[in-house]
Design a protein around this motif. Structure first.
Motif, mmCIF file in Angstrom:
data_model
loop_
_atom_site.group_PDB
_atom_site.id
_atom_site.type_symbol
_atom_site.label_atom_id
_atom_site.label_comp_id
_atom_site.label_asym_id
_atom_site.label_seq_id
_atom_site.Cartn_x
_atom_site.Cartn_y
_atom_site.Cartn_z
ATOM 1 N N VAL A 13 1.140 -2.942 8.064
ATOM 2 C CA VAL A 13 1.826 -2.340 7.996
ATOM 3 C C VAL A 13 3.099 -1.725 9.205
ATOM 4 O O VAL A 13 3.646 -1.914 9.357
ATOM 5 C CB VAL A 13 1.491 -0.928 7.588
ATOM 6 C CG1 VAL A 13 2.845 -0.215 7.225
ATOM 7 C CG2 VAL A 13 1.062 -1.305 5.967
ATOM 8 N N LEU A 14 1.747 -1.778 10.260
ATOM 9 C CA LEU A 14 2.123 -0.886 11.811
ATOM 10 C C LEU A 14 2.972 -1.961 12.737
ATOM 11 O O LEU A 14 4.282 -2.000 13.079
ATOM 12 C CB LEU A 14 1.322 -0.565 13.286
ATOM 13 C CG LEU A 14 -0.102 0.652 12.589
ATOM 14 C CD1 LEU A 14 -0.128 0.829 13.745
ATOM 15 C CD2 LEU A 14 1.203 1.553 12.164
ATOM 16 N N VAL A 15 2.907 -3.438 12.217
ATOM 17 C CA VAL A 15 3.351 -4.549 13.204
ATOM 18 C C VAL A 15 4.571 -5.064 12.559
ATOM 19 O O VAL A 15 5.114 -4.839 12.270
ATOM 20 C CB VAL A 15 2.516 -5.476 13.087
ATOM 21 C CG1 VAL A 15 3.006 -6.837 13.047
ATOM 22 C CG2 VAL A 15 1.667 -5.390 13.918
ATOM 23 N N ARG A 16 4.563 -5.038 10.721
ATOM 24 C CA ARG A 16 5.602 -5.374 9.823
ATOM 25 C C ARG A 16 6.762 -4.319 9.800
ATOM 26 O O ARG A 16 8.074 -4.231 9.485
ATOM 27 C CB ARG A 16 5.211 -5.403 8.273
ATOM 28 C CG ARG A 16 4.004 -6.938 7.862
ATOM 29 C CD ARG A 16 4.129 -7.252 7.190
ATOM 30 N NE ARG A 16 3.599 -6.082 6.092
ATOM 31 C CZ ARG A 16 3.878 -5.333 5.165
ATOM 32 N NH1 ARG A 16 5.021 -5.691 4.537
ATOM 33 N NH2 ARG A 16 3.118 -4.698 4.591
ATOM 34 N N THR B 76 0.742 -1.234 -0.216
ATOM 35 C CA THR B 76 -0.248 -0.045 0.607
ATOM 36 C C THR B 76 0.911 0.903 0.097
ATOM 37 O O THR B 76 1.795 0.862 0.297
ATOM 38 C CB THR B 76 -0.810 0.388 1.320
ATOM 39 O OG1 THR B 76 -0.027 0.278 2.254
ATOM 40 C CG2 THR B 76 -1.620 -1.136 1.430
ATOM 41 N N ASP B 77 -0.216 2.555 -0.495
ATOM 42 C CA ASP B 77 1.286 3.142 -0.323
ATOM 43 C C ASP B 77 1.517 4.109 1.203
ATOM 44 O O ASP B 77 2.707 4.693 1.581
ATOM 45 C CB ASP B 77 0.083 5.261 -0.291
ATOM 46 C CG ASP B 77 0.077 4.808 -1.970
ATOM 47 O OD1 ASP B 77 0.647 4.646 -3.136
ATOM 48 O OD2 ASP B 77 -1.215 5.387 -2.933
ATOM 49 N N PHE B 78 0.868 4.002 2.809
ATOM 50 C CA PHE B 78 0.640 3.748 3.758
ATOM 51 C C PHE B 78 2.214 2.585 3.572
ATOM 52 O O PHE B 78 2.857 3.664 4.448
ATOM 53 C CB PHE B 78 -0.545 2.853 4.824
ATOM 54 C CG PHE B 78 0.685 3.410 5.608
ATOM 55 C CD1 PHE B 78 0.662 4.959 6.730
ATOM 56 C CD2 PHE B 78 -0.111 2.789 6.726
ATOM 57 C CE1 PHE B 78 1.154 4.989 7.669
ATOM 58 C CE2 PHE B 78 0.574 2.381 8.380
ATOM 59 C CZ PHE B 78 0.957 3.835 8.657
ATOM 60 N N ASP B 79 1.719 1.690 3.275
ATOM 61 C CA ASP B 79 3.771 0.549 3.457
ATOM 62 C C ASP B 79 4.683 1.924 2.966
ATOM 63 O O ASP B 79 6.141 1.511 3.805
ATOM 64 C CB ASP B 79 3.730 -0.678 2.743
ATOM 65 C CG ASP B 79 4.510 -1.230 2.952
ATOM 66 O OD1 ASP B 79 6.275 -1.824 2.997
ATOM 67 O OD2 ASP B 79 4.387 -2.392 3.361
ATOM 68 N N LYS B 80 4.841 1.805 1.514
ATOM 69 C CA LYS B 80 5.932 2.306 0.918
ATOM 70 C C LYS B 80 6.388 4.345 1.540
ATOM 71 O O LYS B 80 6.919 4.402 1.580
ATOM 72 C CB LYS B 80 5.187 3.115 -0.607
ATOM 73 C CG LYS B 80 5.396 2.053 -1.226
ATOM 74 C CD LYS B 80 4.278 2.163 -2.954
ATOM 75 C CE LYS B 80 4.136 1.200 -3.593
ATOM 76 N NZ LYS B 80 2.498 0.028 -3.125
#
Length: 227
Positions: free
Chosen positions: A117-120, A84-88
């Motif tokens: 994403v918070l966890v990864r 996701t864009d949040f991840d990127k």
């Protein structure tokens, strides 16, 4: 740090393309004055009368007219669709803590992806700011200055154990998991201390304690070194 596009020794505000309340951006900027947009979040930033320090994403959500307003050297395109864009954006920011708005509310699948994403990327401390709550990954040690009665929900994204003090219902001795024991709607008796035996636990607390949570998380990380 490898793959870092934005480096800051100060907290950073990250704006997404989801629902953003009238005060959300100003609230975050008051505590984290450097602003980054995740792809379509640039529209929320521009609409609020600001210019992002950087825009990060695959740029499939930002309108050409909005993109044209942003200097080219502030645009960072990541050409992949596996995240996701949040991840990127989050994995590309090195800062003591990131305050993220525009990622909660709206579609449930988008919220679940944000929690993932918070966890990864637990090495990139981040607090999601919602209408009523904050969501963040709990590090190994966390001490929160909370008031009696404050709601403290603990939601495991993976099997995890830990210890607590200051909670009405302690978590000591519990093995928590997304398909097993969870810890929603716990309550603080006062200041709360959490000690986790591994990654994977999300904390959900009232939005009103943002400053306290931000300061507590910042104490658990080292000031990032310049890449």
């Amino acid at each position: 740090m490898k793959n870092t596009l934005v480096f800051s020794k100060n907290p950073v505000t990250l704006v997404g393309g989801g629902d953003v309340g009238a005060e959300d951006i100003e609230l975050a900027l008051g505590l984290a004055p450097e602003m980054v947009a995740a792809d379509g979040g640039a529209a929320n930033v521009l609409d609020a009368g600001h210019m992002p320090f950087a825009v990060i994403g695959d740029f499939d959500s930002i309108a050409p007219t909005e993109r044209a307003r942003i200097p080219q050297d502030r645009q960072f395109v990541i050409h992949e669709q596996a995240s996701t864009d949040f991840d990127k954006a989050l994995r590309s920011i090195s800062a003591p803590v990131v305050l993220a708005v525009g990622f909660l509310g709206g579609r449930v699948d988008h919220q679940l992806a944000a929690f993932n994403v918070l966890v990864r990327h637990a090495d990139r401390p981040c607090i999601l700011i919602g209408v009523h709550e904050l969501v963040f990954h709990i590090p190994e040690k966390l001490d929160l200055d909370l008031a009696p009665g404050d709601v403290v929900s603990l939601y495991p994204m993976a099997p995890v154990t830990g210890r607590s003090s200051g909670l009405e219902w302690p978590i000591d001795g519990l093995t928590m998991a997304p398909d097993g024991q969870i810890g929603t709607s716990n309550r603080a008796l006062g200041p709360v201390s959490l000690r986790m035996e591994g990654p994977g636990m999300l904390g959900i607390v009232p939005r009103s304690v943002l400053r306290h949570v931000m300061q507590a998380i910042a104490k658990t990380v080292s000031v990032p070194a310049a890449p």
